[in-house]
Design a protein around this motif. Structure first.
Motif, PDB file in Angstrom:
ATOM      1  N   LEU A 534      35.078  42.814  35.100  1.00 20.63           N
ATOM      2  CA  LEU A 534      34.401  41.528  35.009  1.00 20.63           C
ATOM      3  C   LEU A 534      33.901  41.083  36.374  1.00 20.63           C
ATOM      4  N   ARG A 535      34.723  41.276  37.406  1.00 21.22           N
ATOM      5  CA  ARG A 535      34.308  40.892  38.758  1.00 21.22           C
ATOM      6  C   ARG A 535      33.093  41.696  39.209  1.00 21.22           C
ATOM      7  N   LEU A 536      33.057  42.999  38.868  1.00 22.15           N
ATOM      8  CA  LEU A 536      31.933  43.833  39.289  1.00 22.15           C
ATOM      9  C   LEU A 536      30.646  43.450  38.564  1.00 22.15           C
ATOM     10  N   GLU A 537      30.761  42.906  37.373  1.00 27.51           N
ATOM     11  CA  GLU A 537      29.571  42.546  36.606  1.00 27.51           C
ATOM     12  C   GLU A 537      29.008  41.186  37.002  1.00 27.51           C
ATOM     13  N   LEU A 538      29.793  40.365  37.690  1.00 25.51           N
ATOM     14  CA  LEU A 538      29.353  39.004  38.045  1.00 25.51           C
ATOM     15  C   LEU A 538      28.928  38.932  39.507  1.00 25.51           C
ATOM     16  N   GLU A 539      28.027  38.025  39.752  1.00 28.27           N
ATOM     17  CA  GLU A 539      27.586  37.778  41.122  1.00 28.27           C
ATOM     18  C   GLU A 539      28.688  37.026  41.863  1.00 28.27           C
ATOM     19  N   GLU A 540      28.688  37.188  43.182  1.00 26.54           N
ATOM     20  CA  GLU A 540      29.760  36.587  43.968  1.00 26.54           C
ATOM     21  C   GLU A 540      29.701  35.066  43.921  1.00 26.54           C
ATOM     22  N   GLY A 541      28.568  34.493  43.750  1.00 30.64           N
ATOM     23  CA  GLY A 541      28.478  33.037  43.695  1.00 30.64           C
ATOM     24  C   GLY A 541      28.819  32.460  42.351  1.00 30.64           C
ATOM     25  N   ASP A 542      28.929  33.291  41.382  1.00 30.82           N
ATOM     26  CA  ASP A 542      29.233  32.834  40.027  1.00 30.82           C
ATOM     27  C   ASP A 542      30.676  32.332  39.967  1.00 30.82           C
ATOM     28  N   PRO A 543      30.917  31.129  39.376  1.00 33.61           N
ATOM     29  CA  PRO A 543      32.303  30.635  39.253  1.00 33.61           C
ATOM     30  C   PRO A 543      33.197  31.588  38.470  1.00 33.61           C
ATOM     31  N   GLN A 544      32.622  32.307  37.523  1.00 35.41           N
ATOM     32  CA  GLN A 544      33.421  33.250  36.753  1.00 35.41           C
ATOM     33  C   GLN A 544      33.883  34.424  37.625  1.00 35.41           C
ATOM     34  N   HIS A 545      33.053  34.734  38.654  1.00 34.93           N
ATOM     35  CA  HIS A 545      33.456  35.802  39.586  1.00 34.93           C
ATOM     36  C   HIS A 545      34.743  35.426  40.302  1.00 34.93           C
ATOM     37  N   THR A 546      34.835  34.150  40.699  1.00 34.25           N
ATOM     38  CA  THR A 546      36.055  33.680  41.389  1.00 34.25           C
ATOM     39  C   THR A 546      37.264  33.748  40.466  1.00 34.25           C
ATOM     40  N   LYS A 547      37.059  33.360  39.205  1.00 33.56           N
ATOM     41  CA  LYS A 547      38.175  33.410  38.248  1.00 33.56           C
ATOM     42  C   LYS A 547      38.623  34.844  38.004  1.00 33.56           C
ATOM     43  N   ALA A 548      37.623  35.762  37.896  1.00 37.10           N
ATOM     44  CA  ALA A 548      37.991  37.169  37.703  1.00 37.10           C
ATOM     45  C   ALA A 548      38.748  37.709  38.910  1.00 37.10           C
ATOM     46  N   SER A 549      38.318  37.249  40.103  1.00 36.87           N
ATOM     47  CA  SER A 549      39.015  37.692  41.325  1.00 36.87           C
ATOM     48  C   SER A 549      40.457  37.196  41.342  1.00 36.87           C
ATOM     49  N   GLU A 550      40.672  35.952  40.882  1.00 39.23           N
ATOM     50  CA  GLU A 550      42.024  35.418  40.853  1.00 39.23           C
ATOM     51  C   GLU A 550      42.901  36.174  39.843  1.00 39.23           C
ATOM     52  N   ILE A 551      42.273  36.510  38.704  1.00 36.63           N
ATOM     53  CA  ILE A 551      43.037  37.302  37.723  1.00 36.63           C
ATOM     54  C   ILE A 551      43.393  38.659  38.310  1.00 36.63           C
ATOM     55  N   GLU A 552      42.407  39.273  38.994  1.00 40.13           N
ATOM     56  CA  GLU A 552      42.675  40.574  39.624  1.00 40.13           C
ATOM     57  C   GLU A 552      43.766  40.451  40.682  1.00 40.13           C
ATOM     58  N   LYS A 553      43.696  39.372  41.476  1.00 41.88           N
ATOM     59  CA  LYS A 553      44.717  39.175  42.514  1.00 41.88           C
ATOM     60  C   LYS A 553      46.110  39.018  41.907  1.00 41.88           C
ATOM     61  N   ALA A 554      46.183  38.243  40.802  1.00 43.10           N
ATOM     62  CA  ALA A 554      47.483  38.064  40.135  1.00 43.10           C
ATOM     63  C   ALA A 554      47.985  39.383  39.559  1.00 43.10           C
ATOM     64  N   ALA A 555      47.059  40.171  38.991  1.00 47.82           N
ATOM     65  CA  ALA A 555      47.473  41.458  38.429  1.00 47.82           C
ATOM     66  C   ALA A 555      47.940  42.407  39.516  1.00 47.82           C
ATOM     67  N   LEU A 556      47.231  42.387  40.673  1.00 47.03           N
ATOM     68  CA  LEU A 556      47.662  43.228  41.797  1.00 47.03           C
ATOM     69  C   LEU A 556      49.037  42.791  42.303  1.00 47.03           C
TER      70      LEU A 556
END
Length: 881
Positions: A534-556
């Motif tokens: 999801l993070r790779l499919e979204l632009e960095e400025g997209d709010p959903q990109h930030t949420k995907a990054s947080e999910i990825e961070k929590a999973a890591l």
């Protein structure tokens, strides 16, 4: 006047008897004596017959009463009068029993029997118990006992008229027998009269012959049973006694000679003049003398002519002269020239209360002396064995006094054996007073008794002991003569048991952690994978990109926690290679410095020519990070955290023994601080899982447990030194290796580096649907052709009819039915060029049981990250064979 008449009467009677012939005198005498004897014998016979009949009748009646009592127990107990009456009616076979009655315990008649012909027997009073004669009746009464309780009695009344009949029959027999005997006596006495003078003449001739010839073997012939016969018997008995005395004297002399010769001792008899009176064959054999005594030879002359000599002649003759003038008994030891040893006894020879010489006895004790020496040696050996035992051994008799005290007991108590022996155990070793009950029990039961885990403080060290009490049982009589107390220091063993229990507890927690980690890995795989996609499919400025990054961070973060659980349980899959520990520390120092607070300085000290170790670099970095973070918490005011490395060689008696490490070369790195330090409780529990001194929410309690798991998985060990207020030092030992450092791994080909879409086909087999769907989507997005199955059986059926090329098998290792390794082996049989990448969320221990993860096998650990998966697949597909 009266005395004169009496004297005249006596003379008249005496004259009448005196005028009778010897034959008449004998006849009168025989008849009078015979008559008197017959009267007495007849009376005795009649009385004896009546007495014995009475006793037999009493015995028979008592036996009959006891039998009735035994047979009536049941009837009387259950108040069965019919049964009781049947038992009493059985007396019909006894015609002499006139009446019988069965009484209850209150002396009331329960049942009775009366013989018809005695329809009206006299009224008599029953005896109390036993029997009584009353007129012509015998009364017998017997108790009836049930379970030691008298429940009634049996009464019998027996007719004695038969006794009167026997009395008159016996009297008639006695009278007839007396008359017959008198007639026979008269006839015999008449016949014997003619034999009286001949025996007297014969006896006189024999006496004259014996007196003249002194031939005591002659005997007089007995001609009658009268006084002359008695005289003949007495005369012959006298000759018998004389002959026997003469024979006994000769036999006694022969017996004494036989005893003298047969004794095992050498005997020598010397008279008062010091002349040899005799010696036996044993004496002659000992001293090598002639068998017969030498005539007129003194004792000194006898020993001078002996074939052997005493080793000490002066000692041999010392005191001899005084002995011949005294009645003292002497005993000493004599050693001959042939090394034989004898006990020499000397006692006075007494005749008529005067000393007539000396008797010398020589008894060989050579073998006994040797046995005494061997026994002393054996005792010395046993004493040495007891003193050499590593356990404390204390012997105690039944009175509680010490009989044995070995060297270990001396070391433990500081009391010597000489001081301890014969003293009460409670006085010498009060620390063992608690086993007094065990000692008494062992003596009483004759069985060993044991007290375990007795703790005591010696100095500043706690000691743990096992005390066993063994009974000392003597010979066949099996009498307990005392006990042996064995005290074993089991401090180390108990500590090892505690360590084993601790290890088992950690093993149980580790298994739980491994199982939880597997389930978490399967759950985290779609979370991490889809978050990354999801993070790779979204632009960095997209709010959903930030949420995907947080999910990825929590999973890591969750994946890191799972890896921490596996590291704690020592079940994560390691990537072992030969590395330079100094190089690993140097490369990781910047990260460590950025991790800690600004007021913390990390000081690294390296060692020249540091040996290499075989380790997983990531795990080494995990150790460094955890130790440095813990050290930072220990210096809240700031300070220096020192990291140092060194080469060490551990020997048998050095540090390696205390650390339970095998002797050999090791690389040690130390992380130390000058912080608050740890107390004894924290030191003891710091490696326990989930143990933490931090406040709630500030730590998992797995940091040091994880480090301990990683170090042990690397076959190393941690040594910790800490004091409150003086800081803490962690020393971590890794086995050193002589192998060269592994070269850097070639970087895998990045998925983005392929400009054209890949043309390979990948076969995905995964039993967890969410993980399988994630993997297929990642591979599809990368451009791969993907064939997926949920189990190995469906995959093999599909591949059996599929003719298109397949380049790679991506399979889970642990699956229901056929596992991943077996699936690959079967597919490679029909497609030899097929390559494989294994994946699993299980621990290394579980995977190892499948026999799959051999060196060179490609493996990816769940949870699966997108980039890790693509890089691993690309590297395997483009690797040259």
């Amino acid at each position: 006047m009266g005395k004169t008449e009496q004297k005249t009467r006596d003379q008249r009677g005496s004259g009448l008897i005196g005028r009778l012939s010897i034959r008449s005198k004998l006849l009168v005498l025989v008849m009078v004596v015979s008559s008197s004897a017959l009267v007495l014998v007849s009376a005795a016979f009649v009385l004896y017959q009546q007495y014995t009949f009475r006793q037999r009748l009493v015995k028979d009646s008592a036996t009959q009463a006891r039998m009735l009592a035994e047979n009536c127990i049941g009837a009387l107990s259950f108040r069965d009068r019919k049964d009781a009456q049947e038992v009493l009616n059985s007396l019909r076979a006894k015609p002499d029993i006139a009446y019988a009655a069965l009484y209850q315990e209150n002396d009331e008649v329960f049942a009775a029997y009366r013989r018809p012909e005695f329809s009206d027997p006299p009224q008599v009073t029953p005896v109390t118990y036993r029997h009584r004669f009353e007129g012509s009746w015998l009364l017998v009464k017997e108790k009836i006992v049930l379970n030691d309780t008298v429940i009634g009695s049996v009464f019998l009344q027996t007719d004695l008229r038969q006794l009167d009949e026997i009395f008159w029959q016996s009297f008639l027999v006695a009278v007839l027998a007396s008359l017959g005997v008198l007639l026979l006596a008269f006839f015999i006495s008449a016949r014997l009269q003619g034999l009286i003078s001949a025996p007297i003449t014969h006896l006189a001739k024999v006496a004259e012959t014996v007196s003249r010839k002194e031939d005591y073997r002659m005997r007089a012939s007995k001609k009658g049973e009268d006084e002359i016969g008695d005289l003949t018997d007495a005369f012959n008995n006298m000759l018998d006694q004389v002959e026997k005395r003469d024979l006994a004297l000769r036999e006694s002399e022969e017996l004494l000679r036989a005893v003298f010769e047969s004794t095992g001792d050498g005997m020598l008899i010397v008279n008062a003049e010091r002349l040899v009176a005799g010696y036996n064959q044993r004496f002659a054999s000992i001293w090598q003398l002639a068998a017969a005594p030498l005539e007129q030879t003194t004792d000194r002359g006898l020993f001078a002519n002996a074939g052997l000599r005493s080793r000490d002649s002066k000692f041999f003759w010392t005191g001899m002269d005084e002995l011949y003038n005294s009645r003292d008994v002497s005993m000493d030891e004599v050693q001959l020239e042939d090394d034989r040893t004898f006990e020499r006894f000397s006692s006075p020879l007494i005749k008529n209360d005067e000393q007539a010489g000396r008797i010398w006895s020589f008894r060989e004790i050579t073998y006994r002396k040797r046995a005494d020496v061997e026994l002393k040696q054996l005792r010395h050996l046993l004493s040495n064995i007891i003193d050499s035992m590593p356990s404390v051994l204390v012997g105690v008799d039944t009175a509680g006094r010490i009989t044995q005290w070995n060297r270990e007991a001396e070391k433990l108590t500081g009391i010597s054996a000489d001081v301890a022996r014969r003293r009460p155990l409670a006085d010498v070793a009060p620390r063992w007073a608690g086993v007094a009950g065990r000692i008494a029990q062992a003596i009483r039961e004759g069985k060993p008794q044991k007290e375990q885990n007795i703790r005591s403080i010696e100095g500043q060290v706690e000691k743990i002991s096992d005390i066993t009490v063994y009974p000392l049982i003597s010979g066949n009589v099996e009498t307990v003569e005392g006990v042996v107390i064995r005290v074993d220091d089991v401090t180390e063993r108990v500590k090892l048991d505690e360590q084993l229990r601790h290890a088992q507890k950690l093993e149980s927690v580790g298994r739980l952690a491994g199982s939880v980690a597997h389930d978490l890995n399967n759950l985290l795989s779609p979370m991490l994978g889809y978050a990354q996609l999801l993070r790779l499919e979204l632009e960095e400025g997209d709010p959903q990109h930030t949420k995907a990054s947080e999910i990825e961070k929590a999973a890591l973060g969750a994946r890191a926690l799972v890896q921490q659980l596996l590291a704690f349980s020592r079940k994560q899959v390691l990537k072992m290679k030969v590395v330079d520990l100094d190089e690993v520390i140097a490369n990781f120092t910047d990260i460590l410095q950025r991790t800690v607070r600004p007021n913390i300085k990390i000081q690294v000290t390296q060692t020249a020519n540091l040996m290499h170790i075989k380790a997983d670099v990531t795990q080494l970095e995990q150790i460094l990070m955890n130790l440095v973070v813990n050290a930072q918490d220990a210096v809240p005011e700031g300070g220096t955290i020192a990291i140092a490395t060194a080469n060490v060689e551990l020997g048998q008696t050095e540090k390696g023994k205390n650390l339970n490490l095998a002797p050999g070369p090791y690389v040690v790195f130390t992380v130390s601080d000058q912080g608050t330090g740890m107390d004894a409780y924290t030191l003891q529990n710091m490696f326990e899982p989930f143990f933490t001194t931090k406040e709630a929410g500030q730590g998992t309690g797995l940091g040091l447990a994880t480090i301990d798991g990683i170090v042990k998985q690397h076959h190393g060990q941690i040594d910790v030194h800490s004091q409150l207020g003086r800081g803490t030092s962690f020393e971590i030992f890794f086995p050193g290796v002589t192998d060269k450092k592994d070269q850097s791994e070639s970087q895998p080909v990045s998925a983005e580096s392929n400009s054209a879409p890949p043309a390979e086909t990948i076969l995905v087999v995964e039993d967890t649907a969410s993980v399988r769907e994630l993997v297929c989507e990642i591979l599809h997005k990368q451009g791969y052709q993907v064939i997926d199955h949920g189990n190995a059986e469906d995959c093999m059926k599909f591949m059996a009819g599929f003719d298109e090329p397949v380049q790679l098998l991506l399979t889970d290792i642990v699956m229901p039915g056929i596992n991943g390794g077996e699936l690959y082996d079967r597919l490679r049989a029909i497609r030899p060029d097929l390559r494989v990448v294994y994946m699993s969320g299980y621990s290394e221990e579980v995977i190892d049981r499948q026999g799959i993860l051999k060196p060179g096998v490609d493996f990816i650990q769940k949870p699966i990250a997108v980039q890790d998966l693509l890089e691993k697949v690309s590297a395997v597909l483009h690797r040259e064979r």
